[in-house]
Design a protein around this motif. Structure first.
Motif, PDB file in Angstrom:
ATOM      1  N   LEU A  10       8.956  96.567  49.389  1.00 21.56           N
ATOM      2  CA  LEU A  10       9.269  95.969  48.099  1.00 21.56           C
ATOM      3  C   LEU A  10      10.171  94.766  48.341  1.00 21.56           C
ATOM      4  O   LEU A  10      11.213  94.889  48.988  1.00 21.56           O
ATOM      5  N   CYS A  11       9.779  93.605  47.839  1.00 26.86           N
ATOM      6  CA  CYS A  11      10.548  92.371  48.004  1.00 26.86           C
ATOM      7  C   CYS A  11      11.242  92.046  46.690  1.00 26.86           C
ATOM      8  O   CYS A  11      10.571  91.841  45.675  1.00 26.86           O
ATOM      9  N   ARG A  12      12.579  91.990  46.720  1.00 27.56           N
ATOM     10  CA  ARG A  12      13.347  91.675  45.515  1.00 27.56           C
ATOM     11  C   ARG A  12      14.163  90.403  45.673  1.00 27.56           C
ATOM     12  O   ARG A  12      14.525  89.786  44.686  1.00 27.56           O
ATOM     13  N   ASP A  13      14.502  90.043  46.903  1.00 31.36           N
ATOM     14  CA  ASP A  13      15.362  88.886  47.139  1.00 31.36           C
ATOM     15  C   ASP A  13      14.571  87.626  47.466  1.00 31.36           C
ATOM     16  O   ASP A  13      14.939  86.537  47.048  1.00 31.36           O
ATOM     17  N   LEU A  23       9.137  84.408  44.659  1.00 32.38           N
ATOM     18  CA  LEU A  23       9.936  85.106  43.657  1.00 32.38           C
ATOM     19  C   LEU A  23      10.667  84.086  42.792  1.00 32.38           C
ATOM     20  O   LEU A  23      11.231  83.116  43.283  1.00 32.38           O
ATOM     21  N   GLN A  67       9.011  88.496  39.382  1.00 29.53           N
ATOM     22  CA  GLN A  67      10.317  89.131  39.537  1.00 29.53           C
ATOM     23  C   GLN A  67      10.488  89.785  40.910  1.00 29.53           C
ATOM     24  O   GLN A  67      11.548  89.706  41.502  1.00 29.53           O
ATOM     25  N   ASN A  68       9.441  90.469  41.386  1.00 29.25           N
ATOM     26  CA  ASN A  68       9.449  91.065  42.716  1.00 29.25           C
ATOM     27  C   ASN A  68       8.011  91.313  43.141  1.00 29.25           C
ATOM     28  O   ASN A  68       7.081  91.021  42.399  1.00 29.25           O
TER      29      ASN A  68
END
Length: 78
Positions: A10-13, A23, A67-68
């Motif tokens: 999971l990529c959030r940054d 993102l 968003q991600n």
């Protein structure tokens, strides 16, 4: 994990593709970079899920902004 191997991330940054962070980008800009998606899941939480199956990529989009993302090994058997 599946069978002792990492199944997805999971990529959030940040999620860089060819030097561009996807993102925070509008979905229309992402489509210019990656092309048309393979499918869209409507009504996922407050946004949508956008699928790029050959890349093993799911983008989670709210208010037309990525968003991600979830990155997994693509299913090459299809």
């Amino acid at each position: 994990m599946e069978e002792g191997k990492l199944a997805d991330v999971l990529c959030r940054d940040a999620l860089e593709y060819e030097g561009v962070d996807l993102l925070g980008m509008p979905l229309s800009d992402v489509r210019q970079i990656l092309g048309q998606e393979d499918g869209v899941g409507e009504g996922v939480g407050e946004g949508i899920a956008v699928y790029y199956e050959e890349l093993g990529l799911t983008l989670w989009v709210t208010d037309d902004t990525v968003q991600n993302a979830t990155c997994a090994a693509p299913d090459l058997d299809e």
